[in-house]
Every structure is written in structure tokens, then in C-alpha cells.
Design a protein around this motif. Sequence first.
Motif, mmCIF file in Angstrom:
data_model
loop_
_atom_site.group_PDB
_atom_site.id
_atom_site.type_symbol
_atom_site.label_atom_id
_atom_site.label_comp_id
_atom_site.label_asym_id
_atom_site.label_seq_id
_atom_site.Cartn_x
_atom_site.Cartn_y
_atom_site.Cartn_z
ATOM 1 N N SER A 188 49.803 57.420 37.286
ATOM 2 C CA SER A 188 48.821 58.398 37.861
ATOM 3 C C SER A 188 47.904 58.019 38.698
ATOM 4 N N PHE A 189 47.563 56.798 38.725
ATOM 5 C CA PHE A 189 46.802 56.159 39.497
ATOM 6 C C PHE A 189 47.377 55.514 40.791
ATOM 7 N N PRO A 200 49.374 57.512 42.862
ATOM 8 C CA PRO A 200 49.112 58.323 44.090
ATOM 9 C C PRO A 200 47.552 58.534 44.551
ATOM 10 N N GLN A 201 46.603 57.967 43.485
ATOM 11 C CA GLN A 201 45.265 58.103 43.838
ATOM 12 C C GLN A 201 45.022 56.737 44.723
ATOM 13 N N ARG A 226 46.540 57.482 48.233
ATOM 14 C CA ARG A 226 45.618 58.417 49.068
ATOM 15 C C ARG A 226 44.510 57.766 49.590
#
Lengths: 84, 84
Positions: free
Chosen positions: A18-19, A21-22, A25
Motif C-alpha cells: 500500500s505504501f 502508491p504513496q 505519488r
Amino acid sequence: MDTVTVLGLVAGSLTTLSFAPQVARAWRTGSTADLSLLMLVVFLAGVLLWLAYGVVRADPAIIAANAVTAALIGLLLSLKQKNG
Amino acid sequence: MDTVTVLGLVAGSLTTLSFAPQVARAWRTGSTADLSLLMLVVFLAGVLLWLAYGVVRADPAIIAANAVTAALIGLLLSLKQKNG
């Protein structure tokens, strides 16, 4: 590998990946103002303790998930330091 | 309670409580543009699976940490939905 270990590995893959895409970004926009620095620091400290916990429990799902998560949060932290 | 469970509870407290300043920041600024929606959704899915993992392993540290984390990420997700 037993079913419960697979469940843990899937769970760990999701919370870890999940991290990605963070990080992507933050990398792309160069903007990290909305990320809480305190969140990143405390989260990293917690993830490193989870890693120790996984080692003591000899739990491969917990070890793998938290090693990769620590690396991604470290990256986010350096982007936050750079961009504010 | 044995030392390893205490280690897990401290680790879980840190990774869980780390989201409190993030929720506070998003609440205060009304700005969540730098938060990745994909990160929040995938992370929440992973946390819910970790919760299931903790239940199956009967591991109180994993259960407690992930129940509270799921609530905080749910809050962040609703702020992200509201603010974009």
C-alpha cells in the motif's frame, strides 16, 4: 506452508505494498505537505519493533512485511524531509 | 504477560497511534490531496486481514493494534473522500 501463514503473508503484502502508491505519488508530485511527519517517524519506530517481534516469534509473515515497509517509510521520510 | 507480548503491544501501539497525528492533521487542514487513495484502500484491506490473522493466531497484540488502526484509516478514508 500452512493456511494461516498464507493469510499473514497476504495481509503483510497488502499493508506493505500500500505504501508503494504513496511513495510514487510523493515522488511524482514532489508534494508531501499533507503527510504528518510525526506519523512517519512514529510509524517507522513501530514497524522496526514489529520486525523485532517477528524475529523473536520466528514469524516469516511479520518479518517480511515489516522489513519492506520500513524501507518504503524510510523513502517517504526522506521525501518529506526534502519537500516539507 | 510475557516479554514478547509486551514488545508486540508496544510495536502495535506505535504503528496504530502514528495515524492519530495524521488524522488530526487532515482534520485541521481539511487537505488530503497528498494522501494516496489507493494507499488508504489497500492498507485498510491489509489491516482487516491482519485482524483476521491475529484472531486465528489468538494473538492479542495483533488483534488490538489492527482493530484500532482500521478505525483510524477508516476516518482518514472518509476525510479523503470528503476533501479529495
